[in-house]
Design a protein around this motif. Structure first.
Motif, short mmCIF file in Angstrom:
data_model
loop_
_atom_site.label_atom_id
_atom_site.label_comp_id
_atom_site.label_asym_id
_atom_site.label_seq_id
_atom_site.Cartn_x
_atom_site.Cartn_y
_atom_site.Cartn_z
N THR A 60 0.83 -1.22 0.00
CA THR A 60 0.00 0.00 0.00
C THR A 60 0.86 1.26 0.00
N THR A 61 1.99 1.22 0.70
CA THR A 61 2.86 2.41 0.75
C THR A 61 3.42 2.72 -0.62
N ASP A 62 3.89 1.71 -1.32
CA ASP A 62 4.46 1.94 -2.64
C ASP A 62 3.41 2.46 -3.62
N LEU A 63 2.23 1.88 -3.60
CA LEU A 63 1.16 2.33 -4.49
C LEU A 63 0.80 3.78 -4.22
N PHE A 64 0.64 4.14 -2.96
CA PHE A 64 0.26 5.51 -2.62
C PHE A 64 1.30 6.51 -3.10
N HIS A 65 2.58 6.20 -2.89
CA HIS A 65 3.62 7.14 -3.29
C HIS A 65 3.75 7.24 -4.81
N ARG A 66 3.46 6.18 -5.52
CA ARG A 66 3.45 6.29 -6.98
C ARG A 66 2.26 7.15 -7.45
N LEU A 67 1.14 7.00 -6.79
CA LEU A 67 -0.02 7.82 -7.16
C LEU A 67 0.25 9.31 -6.92
N LEU A 68 1.07 9.61 -5.93
CA LEU A 68 1.38 11.02 -5.65
C LEU A 68 2.16 11.68 -6.79
N MET A 69 2.69 10.89 -7.69
CA MET A 69 3.42 11.44 -8.82
C MET A 69 2.48 11.96 -9.90
N LEU A 70 1.18 11.64 -9.78
CA LEU A 70 0.20 12.15 -10.74
C LEU A 70 -0.18 13.57 -10.40
N PRO A 71 -0.34 14.43 -11.38
CA PRO A 71 -0.71 15.82 -11.08
C PRO A 71 -2.06 15.94 -10.38
N GLU A 72 -2.95 14.96 -10.61
CA GLU A 72 -4.27 15.02 -9.96
C GLU A 72 -4.22 14.59 -8.50
N VAL A 73 -3.17 13.89 -8.10
CA VAL A 73 -3.14 13.28 -6.76
C VAL A 73 -2.06 13.88 -5.86
N LYS A 74 -1.18 14.68 -6.41
CA LYS A 74 0.04 15.10 -5.72
C LYS A 74 -0.19 15.95 -4.47
N PHE A 75 -1.41 16.43 -4.26
CA PHE A 75 -1.66 17.35 -3.15
C PHE A 75 -1.95 16.62 -1.83
N ASN A 76 -1.99 15.30 -1.84
CA ASN A 76 -2.23 14.55 -0.61
C ASN A 76 -0.95 14.45 0.20
N ILE A 77 -1.07 14.42 1.52
CA ILE A 77 0.10 14.64 2.38
C ILE A 77 0.45 13.41 3.22
N ILE A 78 -0.44 13.01 4.09
CA ILE A 78 -0.17 11.91 5.02
C ILE A 78 -0.76 10.62 4.47
N LYS A 79 0.07 9.60 4.38
CA LYS A 79 -0.39 8.33 3.82
C LYS A 79 -1.34 7.62 4.77
N GLU A 80 -0.99 7.52 6.04
CA GLU A 80 -1.78 6.71 6.97
C GLU A 80 -2.24 7.51 8.19
N PRO A 81 -3.30 8.27 8.08
CA PRO A 81 -3.79 8.99 9.27
C PRO A 81 -4.46 8.08 10.29
N HIS A 82 -4.93 6.90 9.88
CA HIS A 82 -5.61 5.95 10.78
C HIS A 82 -6.74 6.63 11.56
N TRP A 83 -7.44 7.54 10.90
CA TRP A 83 -8.47 8.30 11.61
C TRP A 83 -9.74 7.48 11.81
N TRP A 84 -10.18 6.79 10.82
CA TRP A 84 -11.46 6.08 10.91
C TRP A 84 -11.40 4.92 11.91
N THR A 85 -10.23 4.37 12.14
CA THR A 85 -10.13 3.19 12.99
C THR A 85 -9.57 3.49 14.38
N ARG A 86 -8.81 4.56 14.54
CA ARG A 86 -8.13 4.76 15.82
C ARG A 86 -8.23 6.19 16.36
N LYS A 87 -7.72 7.15 15.61
CA LYS A 87 -7.53 8.49 16.18
C LYS A 87 -8.84 9.20 16.50
N ARG A 88 -9.87 8.94 15.77
CA ARG A 88 -11.13 9.62 16.11
C ARG A 88 -11.69 9.12 17.43
#
Length: 495
Positions: free
Chosen positions: A201-229
């Motif tokens: 998942t890490t490799d896929l996410f970082h490759r997607l960040l190379m796209l101009p449409e996706v490059k504005f995303n910052i944190i890969k794993e916020p874990h918000w829905w399962t933990r931090k909230r």
């Protein structure tokens, strides 16, 4: 059932034992485990509850000691252990419990009642003409001139803190004013890469960040829905502080500001801004629902009352879901090497696998499959994360709320063997591209992310006996997954 698939192909007797380790080794700690194979204790003994209490004893070790064993035949030990734990009766017991019974999906009203503030912040409908799920949120007077001052993610990510400093400087330029009120554009993720851990998942996410449409995303794993909230960073460290929904939405503000320029602009580049997509890749989202057991104070509850996907679907029914899987046998070993910090070895892994398989088998003797897969007490007791490879249970539970067309399932083996073709399937699923020749070349040539550490490579592969044991254990689960996905590739060669 068709999904989007990317593929190129009761009685207990408690006694303490020390598991022999295959091979010769120097003085080291020898783990202990509980043997349940005898049958002369009362039937009403709740084994999993006992194990849970034992695990909760702070700063205690049960029977851990230093030994220097005499020479022992590796093969003999392995064979005896394999036969003891993976006998035909045990496999039949697991197979008999694999029938999936569809979960009862909670009513939306019950979901909303658990967190009314979440559903007051996120509207039912999003901005038309914008690809990502965005809307205008009124800026409260309490927010003041620094909208990121109290964001909890900035305390744990230097990169995000720096980006917040940049966004803070020109925040006023992105404020929309109407009738004396101030608004800001907010966005949720357009796509979620939900798992599994150690599946690429890490490799896929970082490759997607190379796209101009996706490059504005910052944190890969916020874990918000399962933990931090819920107020958890790591469950073993206990409750800390809740991360509010606004902290999570801040993660997508960089994309939101670029999208806002497209909403009100008139240049040729504005259409591109409207196609910007937001996303995240928390590898816990697919499987981790432990928070409910901690919140309700009952880690032995049979099943969580709500799953993460219930909330994601309730606020965003059109979300795109990407799942990356790999041979569960290899996934487990990679998981062990990555998360075990000291004294790791192929022999230690073998021992932990046997202990975990036996604990899972005991759980199945008293509980349903789903109850064991989601059981927090069992998860905390097992020394390796065996249940994370039971993919079909998690997948079918996601399919109780999301349509099959919204879920793309990938195999890491295909991703590694034919990156260009696999990544194209992801682009088609997300409706992005086509890429420029330079971007495509850079994307395919990018080194793999989060690969096995050098010191872990020196440990070599798992023992053949461990692989054989796990292959037989996961075989029925893989068959169910291959049936759901209608693809024999998900058997991973184990017929």
């Amino acid at each position: 059932m068709q999904l989007k698939v990317c593929s190129t192909q009761r009685d207990h007797n408690l006694s303490f034992h020390s598991l022999p380790l295959a091979g010769n080794y120097r003085t080291r700690l020898v783990r202990t485990f509980l043997d349940f194979r005898c049958t002369n204790t009362p039937r009403n003994l709740d084994t999993m509850l006992l194990l849970s209490h034992l695990r909760c004893i702070s700063k205690a070790k049960l029977v851990t000691f230093l030994v220097r064993p005499a020479d022992t035949s590796t093969n003999t030990a392995d064979v005896l252990l394999d036969k003891s734990f993976m006998d035909r009766k045990m496999l039949l017991n697991i197979n008999s419990k694999l029938q999936y019974t569809s979960r009862k999906v909670p009513d939306k009203k019950d979901i909303v009642d658990t967190n009314p503030h979440l559903f007051s912040v996120i509207p039912r409908h999003f901005f038309p003409g914008v690809k990502s799920p965005c809307w205008y949120q009124e800026i409260s007077k309490e927010l003041g001139s620094d909208p990121y001052k109290s964001n909890r993610f900035t305390l744990r990510s230097k990169t995000f803190k720096n980006i917040c400093d940049h966004m803070r400087a020109d925040f006023h330029q992105h404020v929309w004013r109407r009738d004396g009120r101030r608004f800001r554009l907010r966005c949720l993720p357009y796509f979620y890469i939900i798992g599994q851990p150690k599946c690429g998942t890490t490799d896929l996410f970082h490759r997607l960040l190379m796209l101009p449409e996706v490059k504005f995303n910052i944190i890969k794993e916020p874990h918000w829905w399962t933990r931090k909230r819920f107020g958890y960073i790591r469950f073993r460290t206990g409750f800390q502080e809740r991360f509010p929904i606004d902290d999570y939405l801040d993660l997508f503000d960089l994309a939101a500001q670029s999208i806002q320029g497209g909403i009100y602009g008139n240049s040729s580049g504005d259409h591109h801004a409207l196609q910007i997509i937001t996303g995240e890749a928390s590898a816990s989202t697919m499987w981790d629902n432990q928070a409910w057991s901690y919140l309700h104070g009952d880690i032995n509850k049979s099943e969580p009352p709500f799953l993460a996907q219930d909330f994601i679907h309730a606020v965003q029914p059109g979300a795109k879901i990407i799942i990356m899987l790999r041979d569960p046998v290899e996934r487990l070993y990679s998981d062990y090497l990555y998360f075990t910090m000291v004294n790791k070895s192929s022999e230690d892994f073998h021992q932990k696998v046997i202990e975990s398989v036996h604990l899972f088998q005991r759980c199945l003797s008293d509980r349903s499959l789903r109850s064991c897969v989601y059981n927090t007490s069992l998860y905390n007791t097992m020394p390796v994360r065996l249940t994370l490879g039971m993919y079909f249970v998690f997948l079918l539970d996601w399919l109780t709320v999301f349509h099959k067309e919204q879920i793309l399932v990938l195999r890491l083996e295909d991703y590694a063997a034919n990156l260009k073709e696999t990544i194209k399937n992801v682009f088609d699923f997300l409706d992005v591209g086509p890429l420029s020749a330079d971007t495509e070349a850079a994307l395919t040539k990018r080194p793999m992310s989060n690969t096995r550490r050098t010191q872990d490579k020196s440990l070599g592969p798992m023992l053949p006996s461990t692989r054989n044991l796990l292959s037989r254990f996961y075989q029925p689960f893989n068959h169910e997954l291959a049936s759901v996905l209608d693809s024999k590739a998900f058997l991973w060669g184990y017929s």
